[in-house]
Motif scaffolding. Structure first.
Motif, short mmCIF file in Angstrom:
data_model
loop_
_atom_site.label_atom_id
_atom_site.label_comp_id
_atom_site.label_asym_id
_atom_site.label_seq_id
_atom_site.Cartn_x
_atom_site.Cartn_y
_atom_site.Cartn_z
N THR A 30 0.76 -1.17 -0.04
CA THR A 30 0.14 -0.02 0.10
C THR A 30 0.73 1.28 0.14
N GLU A 32 -0.50 5.14 1.10
CA GLU A 32 -1.98 5.68 1.71
C GLU A 32 -1.34 6.65 2.39
N PRO A 35 -1.82 7.30 9.22
CA PRO A 35 -3.05 6.94 10.40
C PRO A 35 -3.01 8.31 11.08
N ASP A 40 -6.00 4.25 14.88
CA ASP A 40 -6.05 3.80 13.63
C ASP A 40 -4.41 3.27 13.17
N ASN A 43 -4.57 -0.54 14.37
CA ASN A 43 -5.41 -1.14 13.60
C ASN A 43 -5.00 -1.08 11.92
N ARG A 44 -4.41 -0.37 11.59
CA ARG A 44 -3.92 -0.43 10.12
C ARG A 44 -2.71 -1.36 9.74
N ALA A 47 -4.02 -4.82 10.30
CA ALA A 47 -4.75 -5.16 8.94
C ALA A 47 -3.70 -5.50 7.96
N LEU A 48 -2.54 -4.87 7.95
CA LEU A 48 -1.35 -5.10 6.96
C LEU A 48 -0.71 -6.33 7.29
#
Length: 291
Positions: A30, A32, A35, A40, A43-44, A47-48
């Motif tokens: 990614t 992006e 956060p 954030d 969690n990010r 998730a990655l």
């Protein structure tokens, strides 16, 4: 083999890749916006990690002061201040470092500093990051903040500032934007383009921040005696127009035996932080001892 989630976290952007042992073949995950809060961020990254699959380690480059696995001062991401990232992600081995030091790791292992034992890296973008390779080791200092070169000062009348140093205010990408505005140009990139095309006003204007950079840089060269100075970050592509006034100012303040110092761009460009994060994650806590 250690499978690493590599993360290059900037003040405004996050980039992540999967590293399976070959830095030339990082698998991008990614690019992006960064956060906006600790939740954030947690969690990010989680998730990655799930998306990456069977990873055992995380390597992170962050834009600020790091001591061990703890973030001490991250000016543009204050939610990370005081956070121990190893404790934040206990299921993985975590290696974290200042983004310029992480970029130096990339250059020292597989880039422009591969054949060097001693080098200085300046990452010039919105601000100025820096790192030192000395005796084959990336220097951290007592609290992880060695070679915070954006805070160098060559003006005894400067009043100082809490969030940025004199050199950063004089010679960073942000400073070039201000110089450009004074000429009616859109930004620092436009200033560089105008100087490259031979416009006299742009060439003259660019000499001012480069004189500040070269004058301050002379002190670092005299102190460290590096084999080369590497320029990373967005400014590296502008060395063709920056280098002449920069070298002139640098050499003016150095003794003859140090004046042949080599200035060259890093090999990885904007990917240096991501490559370095992958290498740091694979190496673990001792990532600064590269050889």
């Amino acid at each position: 083999m250690t499978c690493v989630l590599a993360i290059d976290l900037g003040g405004t952007n996050l980039r992540a890749a999967l590293h399976n042992g070959d830095i030339a073949a990082l698998q991008m995950l990614t690019h992006e916006a960064a956060p906006s809060s600790l939740d954030d961020f947690r969690n990010r990254v989680g998730a990655l990690a799930d998306e990456a699959g069977d990873i055992t380690a995380i390597g992170l480059a962050v834009p600020g002061l790091v001591e061990g696995s703890s973030c001490r001062w991250i000016p543009n991401l204050p939610y990370l201040d005081g956070q121990n990232l190893q404790e934040l992600f206990p299921d993985f081995t975590v290696a974290v470092g200042n983004d310029a030091q992480i970029a130096m790791l990339a250059e020292a292992v597989g880039g422009a500093a591969r054949s060097l034992t001693d080098a200085l890296l300046l990452a010039i973008g919105t601000g100025i990051g820096s790192a030192v390779l000395a005796g084959d080791r990336i220097v951290a200092g007592a609290q992880g903040g060695a070679c915070s070169f954006g805070w160098a000062c060559a003006d005894t009348n400067d009043a100082g500032e809490d969030r940025s140093g004199w050199l950063e205010r004089c010679a960073s990408g942000r400073a070039l934007d201000i110089v450009a505005a004074g000429l009616g140009l859109a930004n620092g990139s436009a200033l560089i383009s105008a100087a490259r095309s031979g416009e006299g006003a742009a060439i003259t204007a660019l000499e001012v921040p480069m004189r500040s950079l070269g004058t301050a840089l002379a002190g670092a060269v005299a102190l460290l005696n590096p084999q080369a100075i590497l320029i990373s970050g967005g400014i590296a592509d502008a060395l063709d127009v920056m280098k002449p006034p920069l070298l002139a100012a640098l050499r003016r303040q150095l003794p003859p035996h140090l004046r042949d110092i080599n200035i060259r761009p890093g090999a990885f460009g904007s990917r240096a932080g991501l490559v370095g994060a992958a290498l740091a994650g694979a190496a673990g806590a001792g990532w600064r001892q590269i050889r």
